[in-house]
Design a protein around this motif. Structure first.
Motif, PDB file in Angstrom:
ATOM      1  N   ALA A  88       0.811  -1.211   0.000  1.00 21.21           N
ATOM      2  CA  ALA A  88       0.000   0.000   0.000  1.00 21.21           C
ATOM      3  C   ALA A  88       0.851   1.270   0.000  1.00 21.21           C
ATOM      4  CB  ALA A  88      -0.926   0.006   1.212  1.00 21.21           C
ATOM      5  N   LEU A  89       2.064   1.174   0.491  1.00 20.34           N
ATOM      6  CA  LEU A  89       2.935   2.341   0.575  1.00 20.34           C
ATOM      7  C   LEU A  89       3.401   2.755  -0.813  1.00 20.34           C
ATOM      8  CD1 LEU A  89       4.591   4.287   2.410  1.00 20.34           C
ATOM      9  CD2 LEU A  89       6.424   2.591   2.309  1.00 20.34           C
ATOM     10  N   GLN A  90       3.116   3.980  -1.178  1.00 24.40           N
ATOM     11  CA  GLN A  90       3.546   4.517  -2.461  1.00 24.40           C
ATOM     12  C   GLN A  90       4.376   5.759  -2.189  1.00 24.40           C
ATOM     13  OE1 GLN A  90       0.389   4.974  -5.284  1.00 24.40           O
ATOM     14  NE2 GLN A  90      -0.510   2.998  -4.787  1.00 24.40           N
ATOM     15  N   ALA A  91       5.674   5.554  -2.050  1.00 23.91           N
ATOM     16  CA  ALA A  91       6.570   6.657  -1.734  1.00 23.91           C
ATOM     17  C   ALA A  91       6.649   7.625  -2.906  1.00 23.91           C
ATOM     18  CB  ALA A  91       7.952   6.135  -1.403  1.00 23.91           C
ATOM     19  N   VAL A  92       6.680   8.898  -2.593  1.00 24.59           N
ATOM     20  CA  VAL A  92       6.811   9.949  -3.592  1.00 24.59           C
ATOM     21  C   VAL A  92       8.247  10.468  -3.593  1.00 24.59           C
ATOM     22  CG1 VAL A  92       6.039  12.245  -4.271  1.00 24.59           C
ATOM     23  CG2 VAL A  92       4.393  10.589  -3.389  1.00 24.59           C
ATOM     24  N   GLU A  93       8.818  10.585  -2.398  1.00 25.98           N
ATOM     25  CA  GLU A  93      10.157  11.151  -2.303  1.00 25.98           C
ATOM     26  C   GLU A  93      10.717  10.877  -0.916  1.00 25.98           C
ATOM     27  OE1 GLU A  93      11.633  15.243  -4.038  1.00 25.98           O
ATOM     28  OE2 GLU A  93      10.518  15.589  -2.197  1.00 25.98           O
ATOM     29  N   ILE A  94      12.018  10.756  -0.848  1.00 26.74           N
ATOM     30  CA  ILE A  94      12.707  10.685   0.429  1.00 26.74           C
ATOM     31  C   ILE A  94      13.928  11.593   0.318  1.00 26.74           C
ATOM     32  CG2 ILE A  94      14.053   8.648  -0.188  1.00 26.74           C
ATOM     33  CD1 ILE A  94      13.827   7.793   2.779  1.00 26.74           C
ATOM     34  N   LYS A  95      14.141  12.410   1.331  1.00 28.17           N
ATOM     35  CA  LYS A  95      15.264  13.345   1.312  1.00 28.17           C
ATOM     36  C   LYS A  95      16.062  13.197   2.586  1.00 28.17           C
ATOM     37  CE  LYS A  95      12.546  17.076  -0.617  1.00 28.17           C
ATOM     38  NZ  LYS A  95      11.324  16.688   0.004  1.00 28.17           N
ATOM     39  N   ALA A  96      17.362  13.353   2.467  1.00 31.28           N
ATOM     40  CA  ALA A  96      18.227  13.365   3.637  1.00 31.28           C
ATOM     41  C   ALA A  96      18.347  14.789   4.165  1.00 31.28           C
ATOM     42  CB  ALA A  96      19.604  12.834   3.263  1.00 31.28           C
ATOM     43  N   PHE A  97      18.422  14.933   5.467  1.00 32.44           N
ATOM     44  CA  PHE A  97      18.746  16.208   6.097  1.00 32.44           C
ATOM     45  C   PHE A  97      20.250  16.197   6.352  1.00 32.44           C
ATOM     46  CE2 PHE A  97      14.270  16.409   6.799  1.00 32.44           C
ATOM     47  CZ  PHE A  97      13.967  17.754   6.964  1.00 32.44           C
ATOM     48  N   VAL A  98      20.959  17.058   5.663  1.00 31.45           N
ATOM     49  CA  VAL A  98      22.416  17.104   5.735  1.00 31.45           C
ATOM     50  C   VAL A  98      22.827  18.225   6.683  1.00 31.45           C
ATOM     51  CG1 VAL A  98      24.519  17.444   4.381  1.00 31.45           C
ATOM     52  CG2 VAL A  98      22.587  16.195   3.392  1.00 31.45           C
ATOM     53  N   PRO A  99      23.616  17.907   7.715  1.00 30.09           N
ATOM     54  CA  PRO A  99      24.029  18.943   8.658  1.00 30.09           C
ATOM     55  C   PRO A  99      25.071  19.882   8.059  1.00 30.09           C
ATOM     56  CG  PRO A  99      25.099  16.870   9.194  1.00 30.09           C
ATOM     57  CD  PRO A  99      24.159  16.594   8.057  1.00 30.09           C
ATOM     58  N   ALA A 100      25.072  21.122   8.518  1.00 29.64           N
ATOM     59  CA  ALA A 100      26.042  22.111   8.042  1.00 29.64           C
ATOM     60  C   ALA A 100      26.680  22.813   9.241  1.00 29.64           C
ATOM     61  CB  ALA A 100      25.368  23.134   7.143  1.00 29.64           C
ATOM     62  N   LYS A 101      27.981  22.706   9.355  1.00 24.64           N
ATOM     63  CA  LYS A 101      28.704  23.393  10.432  1.00 24.64           C
ATOM     64  C   LYS A 101      28.707  24.894  10.177  1.00 24.64           C
ATOM     65  CE  LYS A 101      32.840  22.710  13.171  1.00 24.64           C
ATOM     66  NZ  LYS A 101      34.050  21.899  13.306  1.00 24.64           N
ATOM     67  N   ASP A 102      28.865  25.274   8.905  1.00 22.95           N
ATOM     68  CA  ASP A 102      28.801  26.676   8.476  1.00 22.95           C
ATOM     69  C   ASP A 102      27.759  26.726   7.364  1.00 22.95           C
ATOM     70  OD1 ASP A 102      29.191  29.114   7.041  1.00 22.95           O
ATOM     71  OD2 ASP A 102      31.273  29.221   7.718  1.00 22.95           O
ATOM     72  N   PRO A 145      16.963  15.659  -4.831  1.00 24.85           N
ATOM     73  CA  PRO A 145      16.968  16.724  -3.827  1.00 24.85           C
ATOM     74  C   PRO A 145      17.587  16.268  -2.497  1.00 24.85           C
ATOM     75  CG  PRO A 145      14.867  15.641  -3.781  1.00 24.85           C
ATOM     76  CD  PRO A 145      15.704  14.933  -4.832  1.00 24.85           C
ATOM     77  N   PHE A 146      17.964  17.231  -1.719  1.00 19.33           N
ATOM     78  CA  PHE A 146      18.301  16.999  -0.312  1.00 19.33           C
ATOM     79  C   PHE A 146      18.043  18.287   0.452  1.00 19.33           C
ATOM     80  CE2 PHE A 146      22.224  18.884  -1.745  1.00 19.33           C
ATOM     81  CZ  PHE A 146      22.710  19.582  -0.650  1.00 19.33           C
ATOM     82  N   LEU A 147      18.019  18.189   1.767  1.00 18.05           N
ATOM     83  CA  LEU A 147      17.769  19.330   2.632  1.00 18.05           C
ATOM     84  C   LEU A 147      19.027  19.621   3.444  1.00 18.05           C
ATOM     85  CD1 LEU A 147      14.262  18.146   3.771  1.00 18.05           C
ATOM     86  CD2 LEU A 147      14.730  20.051   2.233  1.00 18.05           C
ATOM     87  N   LEU A 148      19.553  20.804   3.285  1.00 20.04           N
ATOM     88  CA  LEU A 148      20.704  21.243   4.063  1.00 20.04           C
ATOM     89  C   LEU A 148      20.166  21.962   5.293  1.00 20.04           C
ATOM     90  CD1 LEU A 148      23.848  21.553   4.052  1.00 20.04           C
ATOM     91  CD2 LEU A 148      23.458  23.822   3.083  1.00 20.04           C
ATOM     92  N   GLN A 149      20.618  21.547   6.461  1.00 17.51           N
ATOM     93  CA  GLN A 149      20.090  22.163   7.673  1.00 17.51           C
ATOM     94  C   GLN A 149      21.165  22.930   8.426  1.00 17.51           C
ATOM     95  OE1 GLN A 149      18.525  19.260  10.398  1.00 17.51           O
ATOM     96  NE2 GLN A 149      20.182  17.829  10.051  1.00 17.51           N
ATOM     97  N   VAL A 198      26.560   9.683   5.150  1.00 18.72           N
ATOM     98  CA  VAL A 198      27.100   9.391   3.828  1.00 18.72           C
ATOM     99  C   VAL A 198      26.023   9.693   2.798  1.00 18.72           C
ATOM    100  CG1 VAL A 198      28.004   7.605   2.308  1.00 18.72           C
ATOM    101  CG2 VAL A 198      28.565   7.548   4.736  1.00 18.72           C
ATOM    102  N   MET A 199      26.386  10.464   1.778  1.00 18.07           N
ATOM    103  CA  MET A 199      25.487  10.700   0.641  1.00 18.07           C
ATOM    104  C   MET A 199      26.147  10.084  -0.575  1.00 18.07           C
ATOM    105  SD  MET A 199      23.736  14.505   0.960  1.00 18.07           S
ATOM    106  CE  MET A 199      24.368  14.988  -0.577  1.00 18.07           C
ATOM    107  N   HIS A 200      25.357   9.485  -1.418  1.00 15.40           N
ATOM    108  CA  HIS A 200      25.848   8.876  -2.646  1.00 15.40           C
ATOM    109  C   HIS A 200      25.119   9.545  -3.803  1.00 15.40           C
ATOM    110  CE1 HIS A 200      27.231   5.566  -5.262  1.00 15.40           C
ATOM    111  NE2 HIS A 200      26.071   5.748  -5.848  1.00 15.40           N
ATOM    112  N   LEU A 201      25.859  10.154  -4.710  1.00 21.97           N
ATOM    113  CA  LEU A 201      25.280  10.809  -5.880  1.00 21.97           C
ATOM    114  C   LEU A 201      25.868  10.150  -7.111  1.00 21.97           C
ATOM    115  CD1 LEU A 201      23.609  13.100  -7.187  1.00 21.97           C
ATOM    116  CD2 LEU A 201      25.669  14.519  -7.044  1.00 21.97           C
TER     117      LEU A 201
END
Length: 86
Positions: free
Chosen positions: A7-21, A52-56, A68-71
């Motif tokens: 039943a699960l129909q994923a549309v998108e998954i994004k990683a929250f990437v931490p930012a020191k600066d 996409p990804f989310l920089l926080q 770890v991100m893989h592109l």
């Protein structure tokens, strides 16, 4: 496959990437060719194509050191050819 998985129909998954600066990190990803689509609440939405990804604006050393991100790209040299020289 379970009923829930079927039943699960994923549309998108994004990683929250931490930012020191946060400001420096936004420039870094823009320089790599990512487009910043939006920003608010300490989170910047970046994408290149359909990836996409989310920089926080958040930094936790243990998380950052283990994230770890893989592109996967079709031509690793394409970005270097498109970047203006400094």
């Amino acid at each position: 496959m379970s009923t829930a998985a079927a039943a699960l129909q994923a549309v998108e998954i994004k990683a929250f990437v931490p930012a020191k600066d946060f400001a420096l990190s936004k420039r870094f990803y823009a320089d790599l060719g990512f487009t910043q689509r939006s920003e608010g609440g300490g989170v910047a939405y970046f994408c290149v194509g359909d990836c996409p990804f989310l920089l926080q604006d958040f930094y936790e050393q243990a998380l950052a050191e283990n994230l770890v991100m893989h592109l996967l790209v079709t031509d690793v040299h394409a970005g270097a050819r498109c970047r203006p020289s400094r």
